[in-house]
Design a protein around this motif. Structure first.
Motif, PDB file in Angstrom:
ATOM      1  N   TRP A  12      41.414  26.564 -11.658  1.00 24.75           N
ATOM      2  CA  TRP A  12      42.916  26.075 -10.551  1.00 24.75           C
ATOM      3  C   TRP A  12      42.272  25.005 -10.346  1.00 24.75           C
ATOM      4  O   TRP A  12      43.552  24.163  -9.385  1.00 24.75           O
ATOM      5  N   LYS A  19      43.486  31.442 -13.928  1.00 27.20           N
ATOM      6  CA  LYS A  19      42.748  32.786 -13.897  1.00 27.20           C
ATOM      7  C   LYS A  19      41.750  32.539 -13.339  1.00 27.20           C
ATOM      8  O   LYS A  19      41.164  33.484 -12.657  1.00 27.20           O
ATOM      9  N   TYR A  22      54.683  21.621 -12.664  1.00 25.28           N
ATOM     10  CA  TYR A  22      54.083  22.748 -13.083  1.00 25.28           C
ATOM     11  C   TYR A  22      53.898  21.883 -14.821  1.00 25.28           C
ATOM     12  O   TYR A  22      53.064  22.057 -15.588  1.00 25.28           O
ATOM     13  N   THR A  23      55.514  21.413 -15.075  1.00 27.48           N
ATOM     14  CA  THR A  23      55.862  22.192 -16.471  1.00 27.48           C
ATOM     15  C   THR A  23      55.751  20.316 -16.300  1.00 27.48           C
ATOM     16  O   THR A  23      55.392  20.103 -17.698  1.00 27.48           O
ATOM     17  N   ASP A  62      51.122  25.440 -18.703  1.00 24.16           N
ATOM     18  CA  ASP A  62      52.382  26.416 -18.884  1.00 24.16           C
ATOM     19  C   ASP A  62      51.739  28.305 -18.470  1.00 24.16           C
ATOM     20  O   ASP A  62      52.855  28.470 -18.504  1.00 24.16           O
ATOM     21  N   ARG A  63      50.846  27.756 -17.383  1.00 26.41           N
ATOM     22  CA  ARG A  63      50.240  28.673 -16.745  1.00 26.41           C
ATOM     23  C   ARG A  63      50.170  28.982 -15.706  1.00 26.41           C
ATOM     24  O   ARG A  63      48.944  28.536 -15.266  1.00 26.41           O
ATOM     25  N   PRO A  64      49.824  30.005 -14.606  1.00 22.96           N
ATOM     26  CA  PRO A  64      49.051  30.309 -13.931  1.00 22.96           C
ATOM     27  C   PRO A  64      47.562  30.434 -13.734  1.00 22.96           C
ATOM     28  O   PRO A  64      47.300  30.718 -15.214  1.00 22.96           O
ATOM     29  N   LYS A 101      57.588  25.260 -10.328  1.00 25.58           N
ATOM     30  CA  LYS A 101      57.557  25.906 -11.918  1.00 25.58           C
ATOM     31  C   LYS A 101      57.649  24.150 -12.822  1.00 25.58           C
ATOM     32  O   LYS A 101      57.235  24.031 -13.757  1.00 25.58           O
ATOM     33  N   GLY A 105      57.260  30.088  -8.538  1.00 25.01           N
ATOM     34  CA  GLY A 105      56.501  31.098  -8.371  1.00 25.01           C
ATOM     35  C   GLY A 105      55.326  31.422  -8.187  1.00 25.01           C
ATOM     36  O   GLY A 105      54.974  30.660  -7.303  1.00 25.01           O
ATOM     37  N   ASP A 161      43.396  21.717 -12.993  1.00 31.67           N
ATOM     38  CA  ASP A 161      44.977  22.434 -12.663  1.00 31.67           C
ATOM     39  C   ASP A 161      45.277  21.408 -11.674  1.00 31.67           C
ATOM     40  O   ASP A 161      46.632  20.613 -11.772  1.00 31.67           O
ATOM     41  N   GLU A 200      57.815  39.445  -9.083  1.00 28.10           N
ATOM     42  CA  GLU A 200      56.421  38.472  -9.440  1.00 28.10           C
ATOM     43  C   GLU A 200      56.530  38.316  -8.461  1.00 28.10           C
ATOM     44  O   GLU A 200      54.507  38.752  -7.963  1.00 28.10           O
ATOM     45  N   PHE A 251      51.378  33.329  -8.008  1.00 27.33           N
ATOM     46  CA  PHE A 251      50.146  34.222  -8.469  1.00 27.33           C
ATOM     47  C   PHE A 251      48.889  34.323  -7.435  1.00 27.33           C
ATOM     48  O   PHE A 251      49.061  33.907  -6.749  1.00 27.33           O
TER      49      PHE A 251
END
Length: 416
Positions: free
Chosen positions: A171, A166, A156-157, A162-164, A153, A285, A174, A356, A287
């Motif tokens: 992907w 979808k 990522y920040t 700010d979010r995985p 995380k 985290g 990112d 999670e 996902f």
């Protein structure tokens, strides 16, 4: 719960005396003993004690005798048991092993129970499909586990994410952002063939297919080649070795160094990561592996276990009732919460809400698949031609030509 005194054995672990010699469940004259083989570490001591105590209390005259087995050499041991005169009544097996055992004609057909009592319509396909041979259900889904994306995380920040993701497209974008400043966007080994299988299935391809009663490798189809091409794009956004799998070196150790943004692994890998680097606790985290369509997880390989009953089971009726209990909603919910497994039905996903890691795994499991349902597939994995095929593609070989070579080897192996 009734009790009787038994001698301890290093070979048999009683369901009520996992810690050593003690008063064990069951007893009395005229009782039926259901012998159960479970794989070592598949359940915790406390889960098994709860289940055994409750089951024996609610089923007077039935005693459970549980033996734990090791995965090493289990194929030969189960095969011998199915052919022998003193077979267990219930056996836990890997979901992809059912076909090789069914080949002996030594398994009880549980199709009726699956439809009538166990709600088979809601089973995870990655557990249910391998247990179905020629239209008959021999393996009853018990629990599942599959790969997810484990991510850092903090990295990522720092990358402004700010979010995985979808979708696959997002992907890749990112991961490219994350692959900078001395950090790897993803650590993906070149021969992680289970992950590749998911990418191939997501494209509509297959590893092998049965045609005219014979199995053949089909890695050379356009859909399968699209899967390996996506793998190549993703793998290039990190420094994973092209000629080794995820255990060489163990990817958990690489991630633990703190310079890898993502890996693809089962959530249990996080324990090894945090043990190697406690500073990462709270930074991990999870996902589901994204699919081609936004908001829909990608196809994944589903591992896990099924329960089988040998045709020669002495306590066939009682064994069926034990399987129905273990595969039913109450104990599936308990098992999922105790062991962080994915329960055997999509309708039980709420059992692990709030976790999670397991929730991410369950979302992926809804689109889970298993390896080709051939009794010879274990031989393919033993001398796996998919691994060198992947390395060849990553090192610049023509994907179609390399795939045809791998497909031919798979076909030859599946022919026995």
């Amino acid at each position: 719960m009734k009790n009787r005194l038994l001698a301890c054995s290093t070979a048999v672990v009683s369901a009520a005396a996992l810690g050593g010699c003690a008063m064990l469940p069951g007893g009395g004259s005229g009782e039926r003993t259901v012998t159960v083989w479970l794989m070592r570490d598949s359940v915790s001591d406390d889960f098994l004690e709860r289940f055994t105590s409750d089951y024996e209390d609610t089923h007077p005259g039935v005693e459970l005798d549980v033996t734990f087995q090791d995965w090493t050499g289990i194929g030969e041991k189960v095969t011998a048991a199915l052919e022998g005169d003193r077979t267990p009544d219930v056996i836990e097996v890997g979901n992809t092993q059912v076909a090789q055992y069914a080949r002996s004609n030594g398994l009880l057909d549980l199709t009726l129970e699956s439809i009538r009592d166990l709600g088979s319509d809601d089973w995870l396909p990655g557990l249910a499909d391998p247990g179905s041979i020629n239209g008959s259900q021999y393996g009853i889904p018990w629990y599942a586990a599959n790969r997810v994306v484990i991510y850092d995380k903090d990295l990522y920040t720092r990358a402004g994410i700010d979010r995985p993701a979808k979708s696959r497209k997002q992907w890749l974008e990112d991961t490219e952002k994350l692959n900078t400043g001395g950090n790897q966007g993803i650590y993906l080994s070149g021969q992680d063939w289970y992950t590749l299988a998911g990418f191939i299935w997501e494209e509509g391809g297959e590893l092998a297919a049965e045609r005219g009663g014979a199995w053949e490798g089909i890695l050379h189809t356009p859909a399968a080649i699209r899967g390996v091409e996506f793998y190549k794009k993703l793998q290039a956004l990190g420094d994973g070795p092209e000629n080794a799998d995820e255990q060489t070196p163990p990817q958990a150790g690489v991630f633990a160094q703190g310079h890898v943004a993502q890996i693809i692994a089962t959530p249990s890998t996080s324990k090894a990561i945090e043990k190697a680097n406690p500073a990462l606790k709270g930074r991990l985290g999870y996902f589901p592996i994204p699919g081609k369509t936004a908001g829909r997880p990608g196809a994944v390989f589903t591992g896990g276990s099924d329960l089988i009953i040998p045709e020669k089971a002495r306590e066939r009726g009682a064994a069926i009732e034990v399987v129905k209990a273990l595969a039913g909603e109450r104990w599936q919910t308990d098992l999922a919460r105790t062991m962080s497994y994915v329960p055997n039905k999509t309708t039980l996903a709420s059992a692990i809400e709030g976790d999670e890691a397991t929730a991410a795994m369950a979302a992926g499991a809804a689109r889970g698949r298993a390896t080709p349902n051939s009794p010879e597939w274990a031989a393919v994995e033993a001398d796996n031609p998919i691994k060198p095929y992947m390395t060849a593609v990553l090192q610049g070989a023509d994907p179609e030509k390399a795939a045809k070579t791998a497909s031919a080897r798979i076909t030859a192996t599946l022919a026995g």
